[in-house]
Scaffold this motif. Sequence first.
Motif, PDB file in Angstrom:
ATOM      1  N   TRP A   1       0.836  -1.211   0.000  1.00  0.00           N
ATOM      2  CA  TRP A   1       0.000   0.000   0.000  1.00  0.00           C
ATOM      3  C   TRP A   1       0.868   1.259   0.000  1.00  0.00           C
ATOM      4  O   TRP A   1       0.688   2.159  -0.814  1.00  0.00           O
TER       5      TRP A   1
ATOM      6  N   ARG B   1       2.701   1.666  -3.224  1.00  0.00           N
ATOM      7  CA  ARG B   1       1.836   1.524  -4.410  1.00  0.00           C
ATOM      8  C   ARG B   1       2.384   0.476  -5.373  1.00  0.00           C
ATOM      9  O   ARG B   1       2.476   0.716  -6.589  1.00  0.00           O
TER      10      ARG B   1
ATOM     11  N   GLU C   1       0.214  -0.396  -8.300  1.00  0.00           N
ATOM     12  CA  GLU C   1      -0.324   0.686  -9.124  1.00  0.00           C
ATOM     13  C   GLU C   1       0.392   0.752 -10.464  1.00  0.00           C
ATOM     14  O   GLU C   1       1.606   0.652 -10.539  1.00  0.00           O
TER      15      GLU C   1
ATOM     16  N   ARG D   1       2.683   6.815  -0.211  1.00  0.00           N
ATOM     17  CA  ARG D   1       1.556   7.322   0.585  1.00  0.00           C
ATOM     18  C   ARG D   1       2.075   7.821   1.931  1.00  0.00           C
ATOM     19  O   ARG D   1       2.174   7.072   2.901  1.00  0.00           O
TER      20      ARG D   1
ATOM     21  N   GLU E   1      -3.975  11.385  -1.597  1.00  0.00           N
ATOM     22  CA  GLU E   1      -4.548  10.535  -2.643  1.00  0.00           C
ATOM     23  C   GLU E   1      -5.130  11.351  -3.806  1.00  0.00           C
ATOM     24  O   GLU E   1      -6.037  10.897  -4.488  1.00  0.00           O
TER      25      GLU E   1
END
Length: 348
Positions: free
Chosen positions: A109, A112, A115, A142, A266
């Motif tokens: 997370w 990413r 992603e 993040r 975000e």
Amino acid sequence: MGEMSIKHRLPERTAPERARYVPALRGNHASSRRPVTGRIETSGFNLGYTLAGGQVFRWGRDVDGWWKGVAYDTVFHLRQAGDTLLYRAGASRVATYLGEMPVAVFLEWYLRLKERPRIRVPRTDGYLRRARDRLKGFRFVRQMPFECIISYILSVQAHMNLTKRRVNFLAESWGREIEFMGRKYCTFPDPGALARLKGPYFRSNRFGWRSERVAEAARFVSGCAGSDPGRLPLDDWREIVDALKKQAGTGVGLKVGKCIDLFALERLDAVPVDTWVLKFAREWYHVKGPDKKVCEWAEARGGKYAGYVNEYLFAYYRELNGPSLDDRVISFCASDAPSAELPMLDEG
DNA sequence: GACCAGGCCAGCG
DNA sequence: CGCTGGCATGGT
């Protein structure tokens, strides 16, 4: 050489103010145990680009080849070997504004890993094509919202290296100590901890005219965030930051606000316009005018991944025209060797 | 010893 | 609105 680097460090914290604040323990009590280690298979990801891109201030590349840093109150050592990401972590679970996650889930997370930013590259735009190819595998991290807010207020008109030192100075002065593999690290302080400090404190620690702004922003955020800011949901952070942008004197203007949007909230369509962006907008795309206009141009042009589009061009332009970034963090990495001489990734 | 750094803000037209 | 200087400090 040793004396040189000492001279450039920020002064030690002043003892009396330190004594008034006792950080509350939160989260990771397991951090005193052995490191939690593991590996994650990735594809199309580049750890070095991601951590050396200039977004984060609390990561550094050490002489042993590991990237070391603190994120979400947890110490991490990371390195990439081919498509494998190796990690050592100070805890098996990590608390975020989405709740607690197992460490491997957290890393996926935070970095990413899954992603795939798919941007539109106009056929005629050679700059963007080369810039994107040059930075393949980069991801926005993040970041923790409060750390991001304070970091970017401090980054105004200051070089990365100096900003890193100031951010780490705050962590070492007001964060909670964590021991990891025989070494001390520090968490980034809570809003409440920094909200107790006033302008003169930062002045006396040579933060310059950012002093009053950091103090004001910390006070403002602390007032909004309540007693458990570590678990405040993302929407609440968005509200706080949007309010902060309207509050003059907190150091959050257009550029800093966009950095927070992009790096912590975000909002991947946000484009922070700094001096480098102004330059390549003018030289490569013949777009001039005030920051606001350039920002609107870049965001409209880049669509929902405008932030990535901008980062590619920013990094490429800087590579051609600017000084290279120093990817060490002084407090974590003992070596005085220039970062260019440190071992890079283990490829293959 | 200039000159500038990943800007922001108050004070003006 | 848009523009301009001043802002503290450190690096080149």
